[in-house]
Write an enzyme that holds these catalytic residues in place. Structure first.
Site, PDB file in Angstrom:
ATOM      1  N   GLU A  16     -12.672   8.414  28.549  1.00 19.38           N
ATOM      2  CA  GLU A  16     -13.684   8.024  27.619  1.00 19.38           C
ATOM      3  C   GLU A  16     -13.774   6.252  27.360  1.00 19.38           C
ATOM      4  O   GLU A  16     -14.743   5.666  27.590  1.00 19.38           O
ATOM      5  CB  GLU A  16     -13.444   8.373  26.174  1.00 19.38           C
ATOM      6  CG  GLU A  16     -13.971   9.648  25.746  1.00 19.38           C
ATOM      7  CD  GLU A  16     -13.634   9.913  24.325  1.00 19.38           C
ATOM      8  OE1 GLU A  16     -14.577  10.552  23.576  1.00 19.38           O
ATOM      9  OE2 GLU A  16     -12.518   9.974  24.006  1.00 19.38           O
TER      10      GLU A  16
ATOM     11  N   ASN B 178     -34.215   7.936  14.418  1.00 19.91           N
ATOM     12  CA  ASN B 178     -33.254   8.713  15.113  1.00 19.91           C
ATOM     13  C   ASN B 178     -33.304  10.197  15.268  1.00 19.91           C
ATOM     14  O   ASN B 178     -33.609  10.712  14.295  1.00 19.91           O
ATOM     15  CB  ASN B 178     -31.782   8.335  14.279  1.00 19.91           C
ATOM     16  CG  ASN B 178     -30.568   9.304  14.216  1.00 19.91           C
ATOM     17  OD1 ASN B 178     -29.781   9.589  13.503  1.00 19.91           O
ATOM     18  ND2 ASN B 178     -30.356   9.681  15.749  1.00 19.91           N
ATOM     19  N   GLY B 179     -33.155  10.643  16.624  1.00 17.62           N
ATOM     20  CA  GLY B 179     -33.430  12.018  16.689  1.00 17.62           C
ATOM     21  C   GLY B 179     -34.379  12.009  18.178  1.00 17.62           C
ATOM     22  O   GLY B 179     -34.519  11.098  18.949  1.00 17.62           O
TER      23      GLY B 179
ATOM     24  N   GLU C 251      -7.146  16.815  25.599  1.00 22.00           N
ATOM     25  CA  GLU C 251      -7.373  15.613  24.874  1.00 22.00           C
ATOM     26  C   GLU C 251      -7.090  14.340  25.473  1.00 22.00           C
ATOM     27  O   GLU C 251      -7.385  13.353  25.440  1.00 22.00           O
ATOM     28  CB  GLU C 251      -6.868  16.012  23.575  1.00 22.00           C
ATOM     29  CG  GLU C 251      -6.772  14.875  22.311  1.00 22.00           C
ATOM     30  CD  GLU C 251      -8.310  14.569  22.155  1.00 22.00           C
ATOM     31  OE1 GLU C 251      -9.424  15.020  22.662  1.00 22.00           O
ATOM     32  OE2 GLU C 251      -8.717  13.551  21.450  1.00 22.00           O
TER      33      GLU C 251
ATOM     34  N   ARG D 252     -22.864   4.400  16.141  1.00 21.17           N
ATOM     35  CA  ARG D 252     -23.740   5.301  16.747  1.00 21.17           C
ATOM     36  C   ARG D 252     -24.619   5.165  17.757  1.00 21.17           C
ATOM     37  O   ARG D 252     -25.254   6.014  18.483  1.00 21.17           O
ATOM     38  CB  ARG D 252     -24.740   5.673  15.654  1.00 21.17           C
ATOM     39  CG  ARG D 252     -23.961   5.842  14.157  1.00 21.17           C
ATOM     40  CD  ARG D 252     -25.107   6.087  13.022  1.00 21.17           C
ATOM     41  NE  ARG D 252     -25.966   7.157  13.162  1.00 21.17           N
ATOM     42  CZ  ARG D 252     -25.519   8.447  12.882  1.00 21.17           C
ATOM     43  NH1 ARG D 252     -24.455   8.613  12.311  1.00 21.17           N
ATOM     44  NH2 ARG D 252     -26.387   9.207  12.978  1.00 21.17           N
TER      45      ARG D 252
ATOM     46  N   LYS E 153      -9.461  10.966  26.389  1.00 21.21           N
ATOM     47  CA  LYS E 153      -9.106   9.804  25.874  1.00 21.21           C
ATOM     48  C   LYS E 153      -8.989   8.677  26.945  1.00 21.21           C
ATOM     49  O   LYS E 153      -9.855   7.843  26.936  1.00 21.21           O
ATOM     50  CB  LYS E 153      -7.808   9.662  25.061  1.00 21.21           C
ATOM     51  CG  LYS E 153      -7.555  10.283  23.826  1.00 21.21           C
ATOM     52  CD  LYS E 153      -8.249   9.680  22.714  1.00 21.21           C
ATOM     53  CE  LYS E 153      -9.767  10.266  22.677  1.00 21.21           C
ATOM     54  NZ  LYS E 153     -10.216  11.495  22.074  1.00 21.21           N
TER      55      LYS E 153
ATOM     56  N   HIS F 258      -3.872  25.781  41.729  1.00 21.68           N
ATOM     57  CA  HIS F 258      -5.148  26.441  42.322  1.00 21.68           C
ATOM     58  C   HIS F 258      -6.141  25.311  42.446  1.00 21.68           C
ATOM     59  O   HIS F 258      -7.527  25.666  42.362  1.00 21.68           O
ATOM     60  CB  HIS F 258      -5.732  27.478  41.116  1.00 21.68           C
ATOM     61  CG  HIS F 258      -4.412  28.408  41.129  1.00 21.68           C
ATOM     62  ND1 HIS F 258      -4.598  29.711  42.207  1.00 21.68           N
ATOM     63  CD2 HIS F 258      -3.553  28.752  40.003  1.00 21.68           C
ATOM     64  CE1 HIS F 258      -3.595  30.386  41.747  1.00 21.68           C
ATOM     65  NE2 HIS F 258      -2.793  29.906  40.540  1.00 21.68           N
TER      66      HIS F 258
HETATM   67  C1  G6P Z   1     -18.964  12.748  20.354  1.00 24.68           C
HETATM   68  C2  G6P Z   1     -17.815  11.537  20.080  1.00 24.68           C
HETATM   69  C3  G6P Z   1     -16.543  12.223  20.217  1.00 24.68           C
HETATM   70  C4  G6P Z   1     -16.528  13.680  19.298  1.00 24.68           C
HETATM   71  C5  G6P Z   1     -17.754  14.430  19.759  1.00 24.68           C
HETATM   72  C6  G6P Z   1     -17.813  15.642  18.614  1.00 24.68           C
HETATM   73  O1  G6P Z   1     -18.810  13.069  21.836  1.00 24.68           O
HETATM   74  O2  G6P Z   1     -17.940  10.391  20.793  1.00 24.68           O
HETATM   75  O3  G6P Z   1     -15.506  11.539  19.838  1.00 24.68           O
HETATM   76  O4  G6P Z   1     -15.409  14.402  19.570  1.00 24.68           O
HETATM   77  O5  G6P Z   1     -18.963  13.749  19.722  1.00 24.68           O
HETATM   78  O6  G6P Z   1     -18.410  14.937  17.396  1.00 24.68           O
HETATM   79  P1  G6P Z   1     -17.813  15.763  15.989  1.00 24.68           P
HETATM   80  O7  G6P Z   1     -18.295  14.370  15.090  1.00 24.68           O
HETATM   81  O8  G6P Z   1     -18.705  16.856  15.697  1.00 24.68           O
HETATM   82  O9  G6P Z   1     -16.489  15.938  15.978  1.00 24.68           O
END
Ligand code: G6P
Length: 611
Positions: free
Chosen positions: A491, A99-100, A484, A27, A488, A507
């Site tokens: 990231e 958290n928040g 996607e 997290r 990947k 384009h």
């Molecule tokens: C973050 C994570 C991603 C995920 C996205 C949406 O960026 O690193 O892996 O796709 O959040 O998260 P969710 O839990 O809503 O699918």
């Protein structure tokens, strides 16, 4: 987005807290801290990962049977020792983890400074702990002070509060950010999700917004709202098991999760596909069939990888249902003034079920009367609970920050939904339905065939270790796969990568292609194969290096490719479930060659509970 753990009971708190933090490190991991309460309220915190905190507290007096801990993903204030949580109040008699985001922290801080408070950090959290102290100084109880402070707070929070003068009490509250209370024998656990709790108890309570848990040693759980109304939350039984939270011999969670996909895809359709009587059973759809049959349109909303799953869903729904589908980034949708009707359906897709923007998009659509369907992986998550109906993806805990098995599970569930509704709507023939259902049940074995090529993929991936950019191209169903695949790579390896519809390359991106530029093309033999071959020729004419994902037996693209991965033949709409796998593996191996932290890439967090 920040992980929270708490413990009060007869056991030694430190080992529980540190283990819990490790489970929650996905997290956020820029700093970590711990507070323990014995005769004293002591805070230890530092910049860096949980392992840095462990080293930092070596030899410190940590003996206590209650405490709390935090792993941070910075929002306000850079990641350093001072901004790490827990935060003390001015007198150091209170400490808070959070958290928040407290949105009105600036104005609250101004008021507190005028009242003589001084601040150590740049965080919004410190404002909250000082505010609680401000109220507590008037002689009221800790609970009352927390209630008053939270009533003045605008924003999102999951907090835990410890007070030196309340040695057997731990108070926790939530609004917008998740918080789970574990109930053991004479002990309580707190955590952002159930993973730190599962090895001690299966009985949990998910706090609702504006609820406060009062955890008093020797007493039963008491829950009140910030307006002091007592509530009696339901106790849920966790179905997680501990082995799902461990690496099981793999070097990284991400690799384990990639390899789990034959099982997780199967788990997503298990019990839902009945080949014998040609039906698909999804309770959430059957119970609300009229909504789906009468929907004017479907809006799908999500973030990140889940948004890519929605894009695949859009193609499938439109093909099978002939209903207009719009796919929206939840962060944009919630702040636009979207036109919404009460016969719209909003499908919210989220692995964590906690993404703040997706949750806000749900509330917005709800306020316009739309019917809300959730597709979540985490059972009992905020999004799962905020929707009118939904389906779980059953992919099991996903711990690697880069989402893999959640994506294929989401696509599987979206496919099942479209098939189930299409059958009821009469937009698919029974024969066609059967064909697709059979093809779907064959997907897990086909994924295994691709996973068996991992060595091959690892071999050629090393040639791309030092690449600086990459382009991913696909058409139709494979355009979202290109997005996607690019996500990947960027990231986890920090290589700049872009996904593009193959024809759109002309384009703009074509200008970037030279012998340095790897171009990954998803070129299966279905859909627009010939058109994709033409796009490939355009890449080759500019000396781009071609990596292709092709159907077994393909000759034309294979001969043009520098490297290729063959995937088995399947229905066109199911190709994303196969074509994504080699792209996940490629991104993984390139990141490993670059010595990147695959499971915890810099700056990212798995669950984004802030806007
Ligand atoms: C973050 C994570 C991603 C995920 C996205 C949406 O960026 O690193 O892996 O796709 O959040 O998260 P969710 O839990 O809503 O699918």
């Amino acid at each position: 987005m920040c992980g929270i753990v708490g413990y009060i009971g007869p056991r030694e708190a430190y080992p529980i807290l540190i283990k819990g933090l490790k489970r929650l490190e996905y997290r956020g991991y820029d700093s970590a801290g711990i507070a323990i309460l014995n005769d004293n309220l002591q805070v230890f915190k530092c910049k860096g990962k949980v392992s840095a905190l462990e080293a930092f507290v070596q030899g410190k007096p940590l003996h206590a049977t209650m405490g709390m801990a935090h792993t941070r993903w910075a929002t306000h204030g850079e990641p350093n020792d001072v901004n790490a949580h827990p935060h003390y109040s001015q007198s150091e008699s209170l400490a808070v983890i959070h958290n928040g985001i407290i949105e009105n922290y600036a104005i609250l801080k101004e008021g507190l400074i005028k009242s003589g408070f001084t601040f150590q950090s740049n965080t919004d959290t410190e404002v909250l702990v000082q505010l609680i102290e401000y109220f507590k100084n008037s002689g009221i109880s800790l609970l009352e002070a927390v209630q008053l402070a939270l009533n003045q707070t605008v924003g999102a929070y999951a907090i835990v509060v410890l007070s030196k003068n309340d040695p057997d009490l731990m108070i926790a509250a939530r609004k917008g950010s998740p918080l789970v209370v574990g109930i053991g024998k004479d002990e309580f656990f707190l955590a952002s999700d159930a993973s730190p709790i599962i090895e001690y108890t299966k009985d949990v309570v998910y706090l609702e917004d504006e609820e406060i848990a009062i955890l008093q040693r020797g007493q039963k759980l008491k829950v009140k709202t910030i307006s002091d109304v007592e509530t009696f939350p339901q106790v849920h039984t966790l179905e997680l098991n501990i082995s799902q939270l461990e690496k099981g011999g793999y070097e990284h969670f991400m690799l384990k999760e990639i390899f789990e996909q034959p099982d997780t895809i199967r788990d997503s359709f298990r019990g839902r596909i009945q080949l014998e009587n040609n039906t698909i059973t999804m309770a959430g759809i059957i119970d609300h069939l009229d909504k789906f049959l009468n929907a004017r349109r479907i809006i799908m909303t999500a973030a990140g990888t889940s948004w890519h799953a929605c894009l695949v869903g859009e193609y499938i729904f439109e093909e099978l249902l002939r209903i207009p589908v719009e796919v929206e980034y939840s962060s944009e949708f919630r702040y636009r003034k979207p036109v919404l009707y009460n016969d719209d359906i909003l499908i919210a897709v989220s692995q964590s079920g906690e993404t703040a923007d997706t949750l806000a998009a749900i509330h917005l659509a709800k306020s316009h009367g739309a019917f809300i369907y959730g597709i979540c992986n985490v059972v009992g998550s905020s999004i799962a609970r905020a929707t009118d109906a939904g389906s779980y993806t059953h992919a099991g805990p996903e711990i690697g920050v880069a989402s893999t098995k959640a994506f294929t599970a989401q696509v599987t569930v979206l496919t099942l939904m479209a098939l189930a509704i299409a059958q009821k709507k009469g937009t698919i023939s029974e024969e066609r339905l059967k064909e697709i259902m059979i093809a779907l049940t064959e997907i897990p074995a086909k994924v295994t065939q691709i996973l068996n090529k991992a060595k091959e993929i690892q071999e050629f991936s090393k040639y791309y270790t030092y690449t600086r950019n990459a382009l991913y191209l696909g058409r139709g169903y494979n355009f979202p796969v290109a997005l996607e695949g690019a996500l990947k790579l960027k990231e986890i390896s920090y290589i700049h990568a872009e996904g593009y519809p193959a024809a759109e390359m002309k384009h703009g991106p074509i200008a970037l292609i030279d012998r340095e530029m790897p171009v990954v093309v998803i070129a299966p033999n279905k859909g627009h194969y010939d058109k994709v071959v033409s796009n490939i020729q355009e890449v080759k004419a500019r000396k781009g290096r071609l990596i292709s994902i092709i159907t077994e037996g393909d000759v034309t693209v294979k001969e043009l490719s520098d490297h290729y991965v063959e995937i088995p033949e399947t229905e066109e709409m199911l190709i994303p479930l196969l074509a994504t796998i080699p792209l996940q593996l490629m991104a993984y191996y390139i990141a490993v060659f670059r010595e990147c932290n695959v499971d915890q890439p810099r700056n990212l967090a798995k669950s984004v509970t802030v806007e």
